[in-house]
Write a protein that holds these residues in place. Sequence first.
Motif, mmCIF file in Angstrom:
data_model
loop_
_atom_site.group_PDB
_atom_site.id
_atom_site.type_symbol
_atom_site.label_atom_id
_atom_site.label_comp_id
_atom_site.label_asym_id
_atom_site.label_seq_id
_atom_site.Cartn_x
_atom_site.Cartn_y
_atom_site.Cartn_z
ATOM 1 N N TYR A 268 0.809 -1.219 0.000
ATOM 2 C CA TYR A 268 0.000 0.000 0.000
ATOM 3 C C TYR A 268 0.844 1.272 0.000
ATOM 4 C CZ TYR A 268 -3.560 -3.346 1.365
ATOM 5 O OH TYR A 268 -4.398 -4.422 1.405
ATOM 6 N N LEU A 269 2.152 1.135 0.128
ATOM 7 C CA LEU A 269 3.031 2.290 0.240
ATOM 8 C C LEU A 269 3.627 2.666 -1.106
ATOM 9 C CD1 LEU A 269 5.019 1.283 3.444
ATOM 10 C CD2 LEU A 269 3.014 2.753 3.295
ATOM 11 N N SER A 270 3.900 3.952 -1.277
ATOM 12 C CA SER A 270 4.583 4.396 -2.476
ATOM 13 C C SER A 270 6.033 3.923 -2.424
ATOM 14 C CB SER A 270 4.548 5.928 -2.576
ATOM 15 O OG SER A 270 5.346 6.488 -1.551
ATOM 16 N N PHE A 271 6.665 3.901 -3.560
ATOM 17 C CA PHE A 271 8.068 3.503 -3.646
ATOM 18 C C PHE A 271 8.929 4.396 -2.754
ATOM 19 C CE2 PHE A 271 12.235 4.000 -5.715
ATOM 20 C CZ PHE A 271 12.668 2.691 -5.657
ATOM 21 N N GLU A 272 8.665 5.697 -2.777
ATOM 22 C CA GLU A 272 9.447 6.645 -1.986
ATOM 23 C C GLU A 272 9.290 6.380 -0.483
ATOM 24 O OE1 GLU A 272 7.276 7.607 -4.405
ATOM 25 O OE2 GLU A 272 8.719 8.199 -5.946
ATOM 26 N N MET A 273 8.049 6.114 -0.050
ATOM 27 C CA MET A 273 7.805 5.862 1.370
ATOM 28 C C MET A 273 8.461 4.555 1.805
ATOM 29 S SD MET A 273 6.761 6.861 4.229
ATOM 30 C CE MET A 273 5.410 7.971 4.474
ATOM 31 N N ALA B 56 12.691 2.214 4.997
ATOM 32 C CA ALA B 56 13.816 1.268 5.041
ATOM 33 C C ALA B 56 15.082 1.927 5.585
ATOM 34 C CB ALA B 56 14.071 0.688 3.656
ATOM 35 N N GLN B 57 15.175 3.244 5.479
ATOM 36 C CA GLN B 57 16.363 3.954 5.960
ATOM 37 C C GLN B 57 16.273 4.320 7.446
ATOM 38 O OE1 GLN B 57 17.975 6.949 3.263
ATOM 39 N NE2 GLN B 57 16.713 6.063 1.624
ATOM 40 N N LEU B 58 15.099 4.134 8.033
ATOM 41 C CA LEU B 58 14.963 4.342 9.480
ATOM 42 C C LEU B 58 15.448 3.086 10.192
ATOM 43 C CD1 LEU B 58 11.348 5.820 9.725
ATOM 44 C CD2 LEU B 58 13.501 7.081 9.675
ATOM 45 N N ASP B 59 15.824 3.244 11.472
ATOM 46 C CA ASP B 59 16.138 2.009 12.199
ATOM 47 C C ASP B 59 14.824 1.271 12.449
ATOM 48 O OD1 ASP B 59 15.007 2.603 14.796
ATOM 49 O OD2 ASP B 59 16.788 3.756 15.292
ATOM 50 N N LYS C 240 13.183 14.820 5.917
ATOM 51 C CA LYS C 240 14.425 15.067 5.174
ATOM 52 C C LYS C 240 14.540 14.103 3.988
ATOM 53 C CE LYS C 240 19.398 15.418 5.833
ATOM 54 N NZ LYS C 240 20.511 15.248 6.763
ATOM 55 N N LEU C 241 14.261 12.832 4.226
ATOM 56 C CA LEU C 241 14.390 11.829 3.163
ATOM 57 C C LEU C 241 13.382 12.035 2.033
ATOM 58 C CD1 LEU C 241 14.834 8.658 5.383
ATOM 59 C CD2 LEU C 241 16.549 9.603 3.841
ATOM 60 N N LEU C 242 12.161 12.419 2.382
ATOM 61 C CA LEU C 242 11.120 12.561 1.374
ATOM 62 C C LEU C 242 11.141 13.903 0.654
ATOM 63 C CD1 LEU C 242 8.215 10.817 3.294
ATOM 64 C CD2 LEU C 242 9.454 9.935 1.302
ATOM 65 N N SER C 243 11.864 14.872 1.209
ATOM 66 C CA SER C 243 11.935 16.197 0.556
ATOM 67 C C SER C 243 13.035 16.265 -0.485
ATOM 68 C CB SER C 243 12.125 17.305 1.594
ATOM 69 O OG SER C 243 13.396 17.169 2.218
ATOM 70 N N ASN C 244 13.908 15.266 -0.515
ATOM 71 C CA ASN C 244 15.007 15.255 -1.519
ATOM 72 C C ASN C 244 14.519 14.849 -2.865
ATOM 73 O OD1 ASN C 244 16.796 16.056 0.408
ATOM 74 N ND2 ASN C 244 17.450 13.990 0.894
ATOM 75 N N GLU D 295 9.305 11.478 17.077
ATOM 76 C CA GLU D 295 9.739 12.806 16.616
ATOM 77 C C GLU D 295 11.003 12.709 15.762
ATOM 78 O OE1 GLU D 295 8.352 15.878 16.666
ATOM 79 O OE2 GLU D 295 6.630 14.737 17.381
ATOM 80 N N ARG D 296 11.952 11.908 16.208
ATOM 81 C CA ARG D 296 13.193 11.717 15.457
ATOM 82 C C ARG D 296 12.896 11.100 14.084
ATOM 83 N NH1 ARG D 296 16.446 9.832 19.422
ATOM 84 N NH2 ARG D 296 15.523 7.779 19.294
ATOM 85 N N ALA D 297 12.007 10.118 14.043
ATOM 86 C CA ALA D 297 11.650 9.467 12.787
ATOM 87 C C ALA D 297 10.942 10.439 11.846
ATOM 88 C CB ALA D 297 10.761 8.258 13.063
ATOM 89 N N LYS D 298 10.060 11.297 12.385
ATOM 90 C CA LYS D 298 9.376 12.285 11.545
ATOM 91 C C LYS D 298 10.372 13.224 10.879
ATOM 92 C CE LYS D 298 6.343 14.264 14.209
ATOM 93 N NZ LYS D 298 5.195 14.919 14.845
ATOM 94 N N LYS D 299 11.377 13.666 11.653
ATOM 95 C CA LYS D 299 12.396 14.559 11.098
ATOM 96 C C LYS D 299 13.194 13.865 10.000
ATOM 97 C CE LYS D 299 12.897 17.411 15.212
ATOM 98 N NZ LYS D 299 13.713 17.724 16.385
ATOM 99 N N LYS D 300 13.564 12.612 10.245
ATOM 100 C CA LYS D 300 14.315 11.866 9.235
ATOM 101 C C LYS D 300 13.486 11.660 7.974
ATOM 102 C CE LYS D 300 17.221 9.056 12.316
ATOM 103 N NZ LYS D 300 17.478 7.668 12.782
#
Length: 163
Positions: free
Chosen positions: A102-107, A112-115, A159-163, A151-156
Amino acid sequence: MTTKQFNEALRNIRDKNIFEKFFDEYYPQIIKISVYLYHDYRDAQDVAQEIFKYFLTHETNNYVDNPTAWLFALCKYNGQKLFKKEVAVNDNKNYCEPIQQYLSFEMRNALAQLDEEEADIVVLVWFYGYKLGEVAAIVHKSYFAVAKQHERAKKKLKKLLSN
């Protein structure tokens, strides 16, 4: 749909227009929850069918405070009734896998880049609709630890999705 609108729709679910609107809004959520619980799309469809059949054949006069939690409980109960198996939510360690389709490729790439713990928290809050306190109980951590990781995950992710 707000909680008030949800309850109003539930009380008048036999009206064709209300049923269609309710179905359009909540069928995807019921499918996601059921796929998460039972790991099979066809089983999820069976659970959804049972739930909507229940809505049409039973009066619901109770006020539902948390529609997402209530739908989760209905999915769990109906699945157990249909498949005669218990669901141990706390034992499932891969919360992301059942919703990958159900997730987009970007999501998918961003998660996957989060712990692993951060990804679990994000998925449980954003996709399964749990509150942080409920997530804390599921992952066996304190509320404050889960809130900080969220909160840490939201920030990451931002950043990851805005690139």
